[in-house]
Scaffold this active site. Structure first.
Site, PDB file in Angstrom:
ATOM      1  N   CYS A 102      84.287  98.300  93.784  1.00  0.00           N
ATOM      2  CA  CYS A 102      85.419  97.701  93.073  1.00  0.00           C
ATOM      3  C   CYS A 102      86.215  98.716  92.280  1.00  0.00           C
ATOM      4  CB  CYS A 102      84.925  96.594  92.139  1.00  0.00           C
ATOM      5  SG  CYS A 102      83.969  95.309  92.958  1.00  0.00           S
ATOM      6  N   GLY A 149      84.651  84.319 104.004  1.00  0.00           N
ATOM      7  CA  GLY A 149      84.184  83.608 102.822  1.00  0.00           C
ATOM      8  C   GLY A 149      82.789  84.004 102.394  1.00  0.00           C
ATOM      9  N   ARG A 179      82.221  73.179  89.684  1.00  0.00           N
ATOM     10  CA  ARG A 179      80.947  73.317  90.392  1.00  0.00           C
ATOM     11  C   ARG A 179      80.139  74.513  89.890  1.00  0.00           C
ATOM     12  NH1 ARG A 179      80.188  76.026  95.306  1.00  0.00           N
ATOM     13  NH2 ARG A 179      82.460  76.075  95.614  1.00  0.00           N
ATOM     14  N   CYS A 226      84.378  82.365  87.864  1.00  0.00           N
ATOM     15  CA  CYS A 226      84.165  83.431  88.852  1.00  0.00           C
ATOM     16  C   CYS A 226      85.504  83.767  89.506  1.00  0.00           C
ATOM     17  CB  CYS A 226      83.183  82.981  89.930  1.00  0.00           C
ATOM     18  SG  CYS A 226      81.603  82.348  89.300  1.00  0.00           S
ATOM     19  N   CYS A 227      85.737  85.038  89.775  1.00  0.00           N
ATOM     20  CA  CYS A 227      86.997  85.427  90.416  1.00  0.00           C
ATOM     21  C   CYS A 227      87.025  84.930  91.855  1.00  0.00           C
ATOM     22  CB  CYS A 227      87.184  86.938  90.361  1.00  0.00           C
ATOM     23  SG  CYS A 227      86.005  87.897  91.339  1.00  0.00           S
TER      24      CYS A 227
END
Length: 382
Positions: free
Chosen positions: A80, A115, A191, A202-203
């Site tokens: 990252c 995903g 969720r 969360c990103c």
């Protein structure tokens, strides 16, 4: 050369770009950044391409259609922190006088992966303990969040307040993937991903985007000249059994180096873009960057100081939580945002404290036994 100037920069909208290939997406940011810098492509002497999952020689593939073949192209992968690391390497070359004008860009197309969470170590399940156990980053940060709540007397609502703040900022950012404000109740009620982190903490993992900067030995055409005052990239240290998972040692170490290089005191920082892949990260990095004393991160948040209109707005772009996190592009995009903020070009999300000093912080990767694989801190100023 004693200083490096941010001559210009640009980025694409972060989000799903169906039917658009990586080269085209990157070229949009590159051409816009070159125009913003008031130069031409032929003036660029070297290229730094930051990318994590796009494959070999991606920089050359992207630049082939721009008729830039022949000049040096450096492909940089550091998880990252790839984009920030590319800027760091470009700075070395500029300060050494090897080049006078370079282009740094980052590109990622996470929608092509289908995903799900990104493993700590792709294709390394045999040698990395965490990868073999199936560890993923939401679980790592959930453990930190649980420990934070226990040790600091905090609550899940304190974590959720980060998402509320950053998604409000993102609602003002035309480049952000998530542009919808949320309430505390909506964040807490979304969720559960890894207790206590819910979905809205969360990103987004399905996001494409590119960002680019032109860096050089002279100012760009804008009224306020933004310079890179310091650049630090460090790797994680081996952890012992007693290491504190809340101290973010790697980021604190990078920040100390950057502040020492620049002569900037943390109290002088007026705007920050940091790596808020999960809400708990922002609270931990408040302390690691010296924005808050140890134990005071929650108090700093609730004081309003890190919100637009506050003393030191953090993630006015919406951060990774709202803007999105296309890995290779993130570190470059953080600096594009800081450039806009320091030049007063951030529109409706402009920090109103007339910022003169900005800090960008980005961490990358996870390896069994260390805090993070890499962390970068850059100090920008006018």
């Amino acid at each position: 050369m004693s200083q490096m100037h941010v001559m210009g920069g640009a980025m694409t909208r972060f989000g799903r770009h169906q039917g658009v290939m990586a080269p085209e997406l990157a070229q949009q940011a590159i051409l816009a950044a070159v125009a913003d810098a008031g130069v031409e492509l032929k003036d660029i002497q070297a290229i730094y391409c930051a990318n994590v999952l796009g494959g070999m020689i991606l920089g050359q593939v992207i630049l082939r259609d721009l008729n830039l073949a022949g000049i040096p192209v450096y492909n940089v992968e550091n998880a990252c922190a790839s984009g920030a690391t590319a800027v760091h390497l470009a700075r070395h070359a500029l300060l050494a006088g090897q080049y006078q004008r370079v282009l740094v860009f980052g590109i990622e197309q996470l929608t092509q992966l289908g995903g799900g969470t990104i493993p700590l170590q792709r294709n390394d399940e045999k040698t990395d303990l965490y990868a073999r156990a199936g560890m993923v980053l939401p679980a790592v940060y959930a453990m930190r969040a649980t420990r934070f709540i226990h040790e600091r007397g905090a609550s899940p609502a304190d974590l959720a307040a980060i998402a509320v703040k950053n998604r409000y900022h993102g609602s003002l950012n035309e480049y952000a993937q998530q542009r919808t404000e949320v309430t505390l109740e909506e964040v807490l009620g979304s969720r559960m991903i890894a207790d206590p982190l819910t979905l809205l903490q969360c990103c987004p993992s399905q996001v494409d985007g590119a960002a680019a900067l032109v860096l050089g030995d002279k100012p760009g055409p804008h009224a306020r000249d933004v310079r890179v005052l310091a650049s630090s990239v460090v790797s994680g240290l081996r952890e012992g059994a007693r290491d504190d998972i809340l101290d973010a040692e790697i980021t604190a170490r990078a920040a100390r180096q950057a502040y020492e290089q620049s002569g900037v005191d943390p109290r002088d920082v007026a705007v920050v873009e940091l790596h808020d892949a999960f809400t708990i990260a922002e609270l931990i990095y408040y302390e690691a960057l010296g924005l808050a004393p140890h134990g005071d991160a929650v108090s700093l948040l609730h004081s309003g100081a890190t919100r637009l209109g506050g003393r030191v707005p953090v993630n006015p772009s919406g951060g990774l939580l709202a803007k999105g996190h296309p890995l290779g592009a993130t570190g470059v995009a953080q600096m594009v945002e800081l450039m806009w903020q320091l030049q007063g070009r951030a529109g409706t999300r402009q920090a109103n404290n007339q910022p003169r000093i900005g800090v960008a912080q980005c961490t990358g990767g996870g390896i069994a036994g260390v805090d993070h694989a890499a962390s970068s801190v850059h100090v920008l100023g006018v």
